[in-house]
Write an enzyme that holds these catalytic residues in place. Structure first.
Site, PDB file in Angstrom:
ATOM      1  NE  ARG A  13      57.076  44.307 -34.167  1.00 10.72           N
ATOM      2  CZ  ARG A  13      58.174  44.645 -34.626  1.00 10.72           C
ATOM      3  NH1 ARG A  13      58.266  45.385 -35.559  1.00 10.72           N
ATOM      4  NH2 ARG A  13      59.300  44.088 -33.910  1.00 10.72           N
ATOM      5  CE  LYS A  57      35.765  36.631 -29.406  1.00  8.72           C
ATOM      6  NZ  LYS A  57      35.096  35.675 -28.790  1.00  8.72           N
ATOM      7  CD  GLU A  71      28.571  29.348 -34.081  1.00  5.51           C
ATOM      8  OE1 GLU A  71      28.109  30.057 -33.078  1.00  5.51           O
ATOM      9  OE2 GLU A  71      29.535  28.814 -33.771  1.00  5.51           O
ATOM     10  CE  LYS A  98      30.902  37.649 -34.352  1.00  2.00           C
ATOM     11  NZ  LYS A  98      31.646  36.481 -34.498  1.00  2.00           N
ATOM     12  CD  GLU A 135      34.331  37.265 -25.369  1.00  2.00           C
ATOM     13  OE1 GLU A 135      34.286  36.942 -26.837  1.00  2.00           O
ATOM     14  OE2 GLU A 135      34.233  36.221 -24.507  1.00  2.00           O
ATOM     15  NE  ARG A 137      33.453  39.116 -30.422  1.00  5.41           N
ATOM     16  CZ  ARG A 137      34.165  39.480 -31.521  1.00  5.41           C
ATOM     17  NH1 ARG A 137      34.772  40.505 -31.565  1.00  5.41           N
ATOM     18  NH2 ARG A 137      34.507  38.535 -32.417  1.00  5.41           N
ATOM     19  CG  ASN A 194      31.749  32.803 -26.846  1.00  6.28           C
ATOM     20  OD1 ASN A 194      32.275  32.483 -27.876  1.00  6.28           O
ATOM     21  ND2 ASN A 194      32.695  33.740 -26.416  1.00  6.28           N
ATOM     22  CG  HIS A 218      30.662  28.895 -28.428  1.00  2.00           C
ATOM     23  ND1 HIS A 218      29.222  29.258 -28.635  1.00  2.00           N
ATOM     24  CD2 HIS A 218      31.197  29.047 -29.562  1.00  2.00           C
ATOM     25  CE1 HIS A 218      29.061  29.637 -30.052  1.00  2.00           C
ATOM     26  NE2 HIS A 218      30.418  29.484 -30.685  1.00  2.00           N
ATOM     27  CG  HIS A 226      35.028  25.865 -27.075  1.00  2.00           C
ATOM     28  ND1 HIS A 226      35.327  27.185 -26.610  1.00  2.00           N
ATOM     29  CD2 HIS A 226      34.599  26.093 -28.418  1.00  2.00           C
ATOM     30  CE1 HIS A 226      35.115  28.086 -27.663  1.00  2.00           C
ATOM     31  NE2 HIS A 226      34.675  27.372 -28.783  1.00  2.00           N
ATOM     32  CG  HIS A 264      32.742  25.496 -33.778  1.00  2.00           C
ATOM     33  ND1 HIS A 264      33.337  25.495 -32.565  1.00  2.00           N
ATOM     34  CD2 HIS A 264      32.188  26.513 -34.240  1.00  2.00           C
ATOM     35  CE1 HIS A 264      32.637  26.708 -32.131  1.00  2.00           C
ATOM     36  NE2 HIS A 264      32.213  27.122 -32.843  1.00  2.00           N
TER      37      HIS A 264
HETATM   38  P1  NAD Z   1      35.702  24.641 -41.691  1.00  2.00           P
HETATM   39  O1  NAD Z   1      36.376  25.808 -41.812  1.00  2.00           O
HETATM   40  O2  NAD Z   1      36.423  23.376 -41.202  1.00  2.00           O
HETATM   41  O3  NAD Z   1      34.933  24.262 -42.869  1.00  2.00           O
HETATM   42  C1  NAD Z   1      34.185  23.070 -42.944  1.00  2.00           C
HETATM   43  C2  NAD Z   1      34.558  22.167 -44.130  1.00  2.00           C
HETATM   44  O4  NAD Z   1      33.714  22.562 -45.225  1.00  2.00           O
HETATM   45  C3  NAD Z   1      36.016  21.976 -44.434  1.00  2.00           C
HETATM   46  O5  NAD Z   1      35.979  20.821 -44.784  1.00  2.00           O
HETATM   47  C4  NAD Z   1      35.972  23.063 -45.758  1.00  2.00           C
HETATM   48  O6  NAD Z   1      37.062  22.693 -46.394  1.00  2.00           O
HETATM   49  C5  NAD Z   1      34.646  22.744 -46.265  1.00  2.00           C
HETATM   50  N1  NAD Z   1      34.242  23.695 -47.099  1.00  2.00           N
HETATM   51  C6  NAD Z   1      34.232  25.272 -47.111  1.00  2.00           C
HETATM   52  N2  NAD Z   1      33.564  25.809 -47.946  1.00  2.00           N
HETATM   53  C7  NAD Z   1      33.235  24.844 -48.836  1.00  2.00           C
HETATM   54  C8  NAD Z   1      32.271  25.008 -49.951  1.00  2.00           C
HETATM   55  N3  NAD Z   1      31.680  26.063 -50.215  1.00  2.00           N
HETATM   56  N4  NAD Z   1      31.675  23.788 -50.201  1.00  2.00           N
HETATM   57  C9  NAD Z   1      32.277  22.619 -50.016  1.00  2.00           C
HETATM   58  N5  NAD Z   1      33.067  22.574 -49.033  1.00  2.00           N
HETATM   59  C10 NAD Z   1      33.590  23.534 -48.450  1.00  2.00           C
HETATM   60  O7  NAD Z   1      34.488  24.786 -40.406  1.00  2.00           O
HETATM   61  P2  NAD Z   1      33.418  26.147 -40.403  1.00  2.00           P
HETATM   62  O8  NAD Z   1      32.281  25.311 -39.722  1.00  2.00           O
HETATM   63  O9  NAD Z   1      33.462  26.984 -41.453  1.00  2.00           O
HETATM   64  O10 NAD Z   1      34.213  26.686 -38.954  1.00  2.00           O
HETATM   65  C11 NAD Z   1      34.661  26.237 -37.724  1.00  2.00           C
HETATM   66  C12 NAD Z   1      35.730  27.064 -37.217  1.00  2.00           C
HETATM   67  O11 NAD Z   1      35.372  28.467 -36.975  1.00  2.00           O
HETATM   68  C13 NAD Z   1      36.213  26.455 -35.808  1.00  2.00           C
HETATM   69  O12 NAD Z   1      37.494  26.381 -35.930  1.00  2.00           O
HETATM   70  C14 NAD Z   1      35.677  27.540 -35.025  1.00  2.00           C
HETATM   71  O13 NAD Z   1      36.413  27.535 -33.890  1.00  2.00           O
HETATM   72  C15 NAD Z   1      35.787  28.689 -35.924  1.00  2.00           C
HETATM   73  N6  NAD Z   1      34.897  29.821 -35.357  1.00  2.00           N
HETATM   74  C16 NAD Z   1      35.485  30.954 -35.110  1.00  2.00           C
HETATM   75  C17 NAD Z   1      34.703  32.110 -34.887  1.00  2.00           C
HETATM   76  C18 NAD Z   1      35.215  33.410 -34.653  1.00  2.00           C
HETATM   77  O14 NAD Z   1      34.445  34.417 -34.306  1.00  2.00           O
HETATM   78  N7  NAD Z   1      36.772  33.873 -35.065  1.00  2.00           N
HETATM   79  C19 NAD Z   1      33.271  31.949 -34.597  1.00  2.00           C
HETATM   80  C20 NAD Z   1      32.691  30.754 -34.818  1.00  2.00           C
HETATM   81  C21 NAD Z   1      33.691  29.546 -35.122  1.00  2.00           C
HETATM   82  N1  GLY Z   2      31.865  33.671 -32.136  1.00  2.00           N
HETATM   83  C1  GLY Z   2      32.039  34.474 -30.982  1.00  2.00           C
HETATM   84  C2  GLY Z   2      32.485  35.793 -31.199  1.00  2.00           C
HETATM   85  O1  GLY Z   2      32.749  36.297 -32.296  1.00  2.00           O
HETATM   86  O2  GLY Z   2      32.744  36.588 -30.307  1.00  2.00           O
END
Ligand code: NAD
Ligand code: GLY
Length: 365
Positions: free
Chosen positions: A125, A147, A189, A231, A241, A245, A249, A252, A256, A269
Site C-alpha cells: 500500500r 503520475k 515535451e 511543471k 488534474e 493540470r 496533455n 496527447h 495517444h 511517445h
Molecule cells: P523510455 O523510458 O522508453 O526511454 C527511451 C529509450 O531510451 C529506452 O530504450 C531506454 O532504455 C533508453 N534510455 C534511457 N535513458 C538512456 C540513456 N541515458 N542513454 C541511452 N539510452 C537510454 O521513454 P521516455 O521517452 O523516457 O518515456 C516515455 C514514457 O513516459 C511513456 O510511457 C509515457 O507515457 C510516459 N510519460 C509519463 C508522464 C508522466 O507524467 N508520468 C509524462 C510524459 C510521458
Molecule cells: N504529462 C502530463 C502530466 O504530468 O500531467
C-alpha cells in the site's frame, strides 16, 4: 562527485513536497541522496539498456545508506509497460523480503519511472520511491508530478495512481548516451510548455533549438530547469488534474491515439506528442484560439526538433474510436487540450466533423 553544484526546483505539495535536483554527474554522488529515507534495503529498478550504463554508479552511491542494494533489470520498451513486467517488480520485492520502508529507485526513462512509481504506490500500500530520470523526456516531464501508470492494450496509461516521489534527481550527464531519436522525443515535451504556458520560453526554445539538438550543456540545463519550474507550478496548483493540470496533455489526445493505433513502441511517445501538438494546433485554429501563422510557427519548431509533423494513416474512424478512450473523455465525448490564445490552453470538446477536417489536413497518405 558532481562537476557543478546542482540547481534545485521545489515542487510544493504540502507534506508531499519534494526537490528536483538538476545538474551534471549527480547520480554517483551519495550526498544528493541524504534527504531520502534510510532503510535496510533499496531496489534500483532499471532496464537492460540503462543498467550497464548507470546502475553501478547509482548502486555505489547508495551503498553507504542501505545495507542491501539490489538491481532489477526490466525488459526495455513501451511494449513492456504492462502487467507482466510490473509483476517482475513485485516478484523482486517479495523474493528479497522487502518491507514497508524499502526504497525504490527508478533509474531510466519514463517507462521505468511510470512503472516503478506504480509499483511503489501499491507494494504494501505504498513505499517511498525516488526518480532518477535518464532521458530528456523523463527529466522535463514524466519524473515530476506523481503520475504513475502502465498501459492496457485498449488504452495508454489507463491503469495507474497519483503517487509522488521523495526526490527527483536529473543527472544531465546521462543525456550524452541518449540516441538522437530519443533526444528529439524529449524536445517535444519541452516545446509543449511554450504554447500552453510561457511564450518567452517558446521564443527561447526557437532561438536555441539547434543548440538543444546538438546537446549543448547550458542549453539542455536551461531547458530542463525551466520545464521543471513550469511543471512544478502547474502540479503545485492541481496535483490530481481537477482542472489546470490537463493543459500538460496538449497534443496527447491525438498522440495517444497514434501510439496505441500503431502499436506501443512503433512511434516514440514524444514523436506522437510532437505530431499531436501540430494536430491540436490545427484544431485550436479552427476553434478560433490561434491564427494560421501560429500553427505554422509551432509546426516549424516541431520539425526543427527532428519530430514528425505528418500523422500516420490509421483512418478517421479509428482515430475517433481511439481518442474516445482517453482519461479526459466524459460520457464518450472526446475532450481536447486546445490553445485559446498563444501561451494559454483550455480543455474543450469539438464537433466530430471538425476533428475529421483536422485529420484530413494532418494525416499522410
Ligand atoms: P523510455 O523510458 O522508453 O526511454 C527511451 C529509450 O531510451 C529506452 O530504450 C531506454 O532504455 C533508453 N534510455 C534511457 N535513458 C538512456 C540513456 N541515458 N542513454 C541511452 N539510452 C537510454 O521513454 P521516455 O521517452 O523516457 O518515456 C516515455 C514514457 O513516459 C511513456 O510511457 C509515457 O507515457 C510516459 N510519460 C509519463 C508522464 C508522466 O507524467 N508520468 C509524462 C510524459 C510521458
Ligand atoms: N504529462 C502530463 C502530466 O504530468 O500531467
Amino acid at each position: 562527485m558532481s562537476l557543478i553544484a546542482p540547481e534545485s526546483v521545489e515542487i510544493r505539495l504540502g507534506e508531499r513536497s519534494y526537490q528536483i535536483l538538476i545538474g551534471s554527474g549527480l547520480l554517483g554522488d551519495a550526498r544528493h541522496f541524504a534527504t531520502v529515507p534510510a532503510a535496510a534495503s533499496a531496489l534500483i529498478v532499471t532496464n537492460t539498456t540503462v543498467a550497464p550504463l548507470y546502475a553501478a554508479a547509482l548502486r555505489s552511491a547508495l551503498a553507504g545508506r542501505y545495507r542491501e542494494v539490489h538491481v532489477l533489470e526490466l525488459p526495455d520498451g513501451e511494449a513492456h509497460k504492462d502487467w507482466p513486467t510490473l509483476n517482475l517488480i513485485f516478484d523482486a520485492l517479495l523474493a528479497r523480503g522487502a518491507d514497508r520502508k524499502t526504497v525504490l529507485f527508478a533509474l531510466g526513462g519514463g517507462v521505468v519511472g511510470d512503472m516503478t512509481g506504480f509499483a511503489a504506490a501499491s507494494y504494501m500500500r505504498g513505499v517511498p520511491f525516488v526518480q532518477v530520470p535518464t532521458t530528456l523526456l523523463a527529466q522535463v516531464d514524466s519524473s515530476v508530478g506523481g503520475k504513475t501508470a502502465i498501459n492496457h492494450p485498449l488504452g495508454k496509461n489507463m491503469i495507474g495512481a497519483f503517487y509522488q516521489p521523495q526526490l527527483v534527481l536529473c543527472d544531465l550527464a546521462t543525456l550524452a548516451t541518449l540516441p538522437p531519436r530519443e533526444l528529439s522525443a524529449g524536445l517535444a515535451e519541452v516545446i509543449k510548455y511554450g504554447p500552453i504556458y510561457d511564450m518567452d520560453f517558446l521564443a527561447w526554445i526557437e532561438d536555441h533549438i539547434d543548440a538543444l539538438v546538438g546537446r549543448e550543456p547550458a542549453a539542455l540545463a536551461h531547458a530542463v530547469r525551466r520545464s521543471c519550474e513550469i511543471k512544478a507550478e502547474v502540479v503545485g496548483q492541481d496535483e490530481r488534474e481537477a482542472g489546470l493540470r490537463a493543459i500538460l496533455n496538449f497534443g496527447h489526445t491525438f498522440g495517444h491515439a497514434i501510439e496505441s493505433g500503431l502499436g506501443y513502441g512503433e512511434w516514440l511517445h514524444g514523436e506522437a506528442v510532437g505530431c499531436g501538438m501540430v494536430m491540436a494546433a490545427h484544431l485550436s485554429q479552427r476553434l478560433g484560439g490561434i491564427d494560421a501563422a501560429f500553427v505554422e510557427r509551432l509546426t516549424a519548431l516541431v520539425r526543427r526538433a527532428g519530430l514528425p509533423v505528418v500523422a500516420p494513416a490509421l483512418g478517421a474512424e479509428r482515430y475517433l474510436e481511439l481518442m474516445r478512450i482517453d482519461k479526459k473523455s466524459e460520457a464518450g465525448e472526446i475532450r481536447f487540450v486546445v490553445l485559446d490564445r498563444p501561451g494559454s490552453a483550455v480543455v474543450r470538446s469539438a464537433p466530430d466533423a471538425m476533428v475529421r477536417e483536422v485529420l484530413a489536413q494532418c494525416v499522410g497518405a
